[in-house]
Write a protein that holds these residues in place. Structure first.
Motif, PDB file in Angstrom:
ATOM      1  N   ALA A   1       0.747   4.331  -0.874  1.00 30.23           N
ATOM      2  CA  ALA A   1       0.339   5.672  -0.442  1.00 30.23           C
ATOM      3  C   ALA A   1      -0.234   5.657   0.978  1.00 30.23           C
ATOM      4  O   ALA A   1      -0.667   6.692   1.475  1.00 30.23           O
ATOM      5  CB  ALA A   1      -0.685   6.236  -1.412  1.00 30.23           C
ATOM      6  N   GLY A   2      -0.264   4.484   1.617  1.00 31.75           N
ATOM      7  CA  GLY A   2      -0.791   4.393   2.973  1.00 31.75           C
ATOM      8  C   GLY A   2      -2.267   4.734   3.053  1.00 31.75           C
ATOM      9  O   GLY A   2      -2.738   5.319   4.020  1.00 31.75           O
ATOM     10  N   GLU A   3      -3.035   4.354   2.026  1.00 26.16           N
ATOM     11  CA  GLU A   3      -4.475   4.655   2.026  1.00 26.16           C
ATOM     12  C   GLU A   3      -5.198   3.728   3.007  1.00 26.16           C
ATOM     13  O   GLU A   3      -5.036   2.505   2.951  1.00 26.16           O
ATOM     14  CB  GLU A   3      -5.050   4.455   0.627  1.00 26.16           C
ATOM     15  CG  GLU A   3      -4.573   5.479  -0.379  1.00 26.16           C
ATOM     16  CD  GLU A   3      -5.024   5.097  -1.776  1.00 26.16           C
ATOM     17  OE1 GLU A   3      -5.992   5.692  -2.244  1.00 26.16           O
ATOM     18  OE2 GLU A   3      -4.421   4.199  -2.364  1.00 26.16           O
ATOM     19  N   ALA A   4      -6.017   4.317   3.850  1.00 27.51           N
ATOM     20  CA  ALA A   4      -6.659   3.560   4.929  1.00 27.51           C
ATOM     21  C   ALA A   4      -7.563   2.452   4.397  1.00 27.51           C
ATOM     22  O   ALA A   4      -7.657   1.378   4.975  1.00 27.51           O
ATOM     23  CB  ALA A   4      -7.459   4.511   5.811  1.00 27.51           C
ATOM     24  N   GLN A   5      -8.231   2.710   3.264  1.00 21.79           N
ATOM     25  CA  GLN A   5      -9.247   1.755   2.800  1.00 21.79           C
ATOM     26  C   GLN A   5      -8.647   0.660   1.918  1.00 21.79           C
ATOM     27  O   GLN A   5      -9.365  -0.212   1.451  1.00 21.79           O
ATOM     28  CB  GLN A   5     -10.357   2.506   2.048  1.00 21.79           C
ATOM     29  CG  GLN A   5     -10.012   2.972   0.640  1.00 21.79           C
ATOM     30  CD  GLN A   5      -9.157   4.239   0.596  1.00 21.79           C
ATOM     31  OE1 GLN A   5      -8.594   4.644   1.599  1.00 21.79           O
ATOM     32  NE2 GLN A   5      -9.037   4.856  -0.563  1.00 21.79           N
ATOM     33  N   LYS A   6      -7.346   0.691   1.696  1.00 27.76           N
ATOM     34  CA  LYS A   6      -6.762  -0.273   0.755  1.00 27.76           C
ATOM     35  C   LYS A   6      -6.001  -1.391   1.442  1.00 27.76           C
ATOM     36  O   LYS A   6      -5.377  -1.192   2.470  1.00 27.76           O
ATOM     37  CB  LYS A   6      -5.812   0.464  -0.195  1.00 27.76           C
ATOM     38  CG  LYS A   6      -6.548   0.910  -1.444  1.00 27.76           C
ATOM     39  CD  LYS A   6      -5.688   1.065  -2.651  1.00 27.76           C
ATOM     40  CE  LYS A   6      -6.546   1.617  -3.773  1.00 27.76           C
ATOM     41  NZ  LYS A   6      -5.878   2.697  -4.468  1.00 27.76           N
TER      42      LYS A   6
ATOM     43  N   PRO B   1      -3.178   5.175  -5.604  1.00 27.24           N
ATOM     44  CA  PRO B   1      -4.402   5.983  -5.565  1.00 27.24           C
ATOM     45  C   PRO B   1      -4.892   6.278  -6.986  1.00 27.24           C
ATOM     46  O   PRO B   1      -4.094   6.401  -7.907  1.00 27.24           O
ATOM     47  CB  PRO B   1      -3.943   7.286  -4.900  1.00 27.24           C
ATOM     48  CG  PRO B   1      -2.704   6.938  -4.161  1.00 27.24           C
ATOM     49  CD  PRO B   1      -2.064   5.822  -4.913  1.00 27.24           C
TER      50      PRO B   1
ATOM     51  N   THR C   1       1.406  -3.286  -6.536  1.00 27.35           N
ATOM     52  CA  THR C   1       0.695  -2.177  -5.909  1.00 27.35           C
ATOM     53  C   THR C   1      -0.488  -1.722  -6.742  1.00 27.35           C
ATOM     54  O   THR C   1      -0.543  -1.929  -7.955  1.00 27.35           O
ATOM     55  CB  THR C   1       1.623  -0.978  -5.611  1.00 27.35           C
ATOM     56  OG1 THR C   1       1.003  -0.132  -4.636  1.00 27.35           O
ATOM     57  CG2 THR C   1       1.925  -0.144  -6.865  1.00 27.35           C
TER      58      THR C   1
ATOM     59  N   ASN D   1       0.873  -1.173   0.000  1.00 27.71           N
ATOM     60  CA  ASN D   1       0.000   0.000   0.000  1.00 27.71           C
ATOM     61  C   ASN D   1       0.915   1.230   0.000  1.00 27.71           C
ATOM     62  O   ASN D   1       1.226   1.790   1.043  1.00 27.71           O
ATOM     63  CB  ASN D   1      -0.890  -0.069   1.248  1.00 27.71           C
ATOM     64  CG  ASN D   1      -1.929   1.026   1.313  1.00 27.71           C
ATOM     65  OD1 ASN D   1      -1.911   1.978   0.533  1.00 27.71           O
ATOM     66  ND2 ASN D   1      -2.836   0.910   2.260  1.00 27.71           N
TER      67      ASN D   1
ATOM     68  N   TRP E   1       3.968   6.939  -7.605  1.00 26.45           N
ATOM     69  CA  TRP E   1       3.701   5.751  -6.782  1.00 26.45           C
ATOM     70  C   TRP E   1       4.350   4.521  -7.391  1.00 26.45           C
ATOM     71  O   TRP E   1       4.824   3.639  -6.676  1.00 26.45           O
ATOM     72  CB  TRP E   1       2.193   5.544  -6.607  1.00 26.45           C
ATOM     73  CG  TRP E   1       1.523   6.703  -5.949  1.00 26.45           C
ATOM     74  CD1 TRP E   1       0.540   7.501  -6.473  1.00 26.45           C
ATOM     75  CD2 TRP E   1       1.800   7.226  -4.645  1.00 26.45           C
ATOM     76  NE1 TRP E   1       0.194   8.464  -5.583  1.00 26.45           N
ATOM     77  CE2 TRP E   1       0.942   8.332  -4.443  1.00 26.45           C
ATOM     78  CE3 TRP E   1       2.684   6.864  -3.625  1.00 26.45           C
ATOM     79  CZ2 TRP E   1       0.947   9.075  -3.268  1.00 26.45           C
ATOM     80  CZ3 TRP E   1       2.687   7.607  -2.455  1.00 26.45           C
ATOM     81  CH2 TRP E   1       1.828   8.695  -2.285  1.00 26.45           C
TER      82      TRP E   1
ATOM     83  N   LYS F   1       2.401  -2.200   4.698  1.00 22.67           N
ATOM     84  CA  LYS F   1       3.142  -0.953   4.802  1.00 22.67           C
ATOM     85  C   LYS F   1       4.572  -1.244   4.368  1.00 22.67           C
ATOM     86  O   LYS F   1       5.105  -2.317   4.666  1.00 22.67           O
ATOM     87  CB  LYS F   1       3.157  -0.467   6.249  1.00 22.67           C
ATOM     88  CG  LYS F   1       1.806  -0.148   6.829  1.00 22.67           C
ATOM     89  CD  LYS F   1       2.006   0.596   8.161  1.00 22.67           C
ATOM     90  CE  LYS F   1       0.711   0.711   8.933  1.00 22.67           C
ATOM     91  NZ  LYS F   1       0.576  -0.360   9.959  1.00 22.67           N
TER      92      LYS F   1
END
Ligand code: PLP
Length: 245
Positions: free
Chosen positions: A138-143, A174, A171, A136, A185, A147
């Motif tokens: 971009a560290g997106e919470a919903q994905k 976003p 990956t 992940n 990314w 880390k």
């Protein structure tokens, strides 16, 4: 009006759309100074029928991607057994046992628990699996996805997974309007791979990144697998939500 290749998808054949995707891959490779045979096209057939898979296969496509074990376990037995299916979607470890008889490769390993479950399942089936670790970036919470700082310990544990060939990173960046904005990314994933390669000794040769709208950007940043659904098969019909789904 601006020409939009997606708007023609009903008037062109699947074979023509597949050829157009191959052209885009070849052009992006040329632009990047790469050889087109460094990039494998995974035709993402999720939510499409075995007949659509057969049509793509007749046009020369051999590698297909599915994102759900449940759907794949119904579809794959209806497809030519010489085709190579990859699992590209999130998987719960309790479903790992179904993977070896359906798939050669899993792009979406996102936990140590899943990695060990896949290793055990492959061992049980007397086979091996190629896996990529999903990051992940971009560290997106919903994905889903690991880390970046979880990778070193996972790769250390991968050394004991004798039935897995941990061969790369994957990956899903976003969603951005201009695919060029996704390049940062994709380059983040490549740089992470380079660092992990130096730190752990795992070659991690494969980078699975790029979809219909951003495959060129991914190829320019080093993708070796692009996962393309819509631009080959057309828009996916979203079925009515099933209560048990
Ligand atoms: C659906 C899917 C794709 C393909 O996306 P398109 O935009 O249809 O090309 C690629 N990767 C993953 C993980 C997917 O779930």
């Amino acid at each position: 009006m601006v020409f939009n290749p997606r708007m023609t998808s009903h008037s062109t054949s699947l074979a023509e759309r597949l050829a157009a995707v191959h052209d885009r891959i070849a052009t992006a490779c040329t632009d990047a100074g790469r050889s087109a045979d460094e990039v494998t096209l995974v035709a993402v057939s999720k939510k499409h029928s075995p007949e659509a898979v057969a049509e793509a296969a007749a046009a020369g496509q051999t590698v297909f991607g599915e994102n759900r074990v449940q759907e794949a376990s119904q579809k794959i037995p209806l497809c030519d057994e010489r085709l190579d299916f990859h699992l590209i979607g999130h998987l719960q470890s309790n479903k790992a046992k179904f993977v070896p008889r359906l798939f050669s490769t899993v792009h979406s390993v996102d936990s140590g628990k899943l990695m060990r479950a896949l290793d055990a399942a492959a061992g049980q089936a007397g086979t091996s699996l190629r896996v990529f670790l999903q990051v992940n970036v971009a560290g997106e919470a919903q994905k889903f996805g690991l880390k970046p700082n979880e990778l070193p310990s996972l790769l250390r544990r991968a050394e004991d997974c004798y039935n897995l060939n941990v061969d790369g990173l994957m990956t899903m960046p976003p969603i951005v309007r201009d695919p060029e904005d996704a390049r940062r990314w994709f380059s983040t994933l490549r740089e992470l791979r380079d660092r992990m390669r130096d730190e752990t000794g795992f070659p991690l040769d494969q980078l699975s990144m790029g979809m219909s709208h951003d495959m060129e950007a991914a190829i320019k940043e080093g993708a070796t697998f692009v996962r393309v659904g819509t631009d080959i098969f057309g828009k996916r019909v979203v079925p009515q939500e099933h209560p048990n789904d």
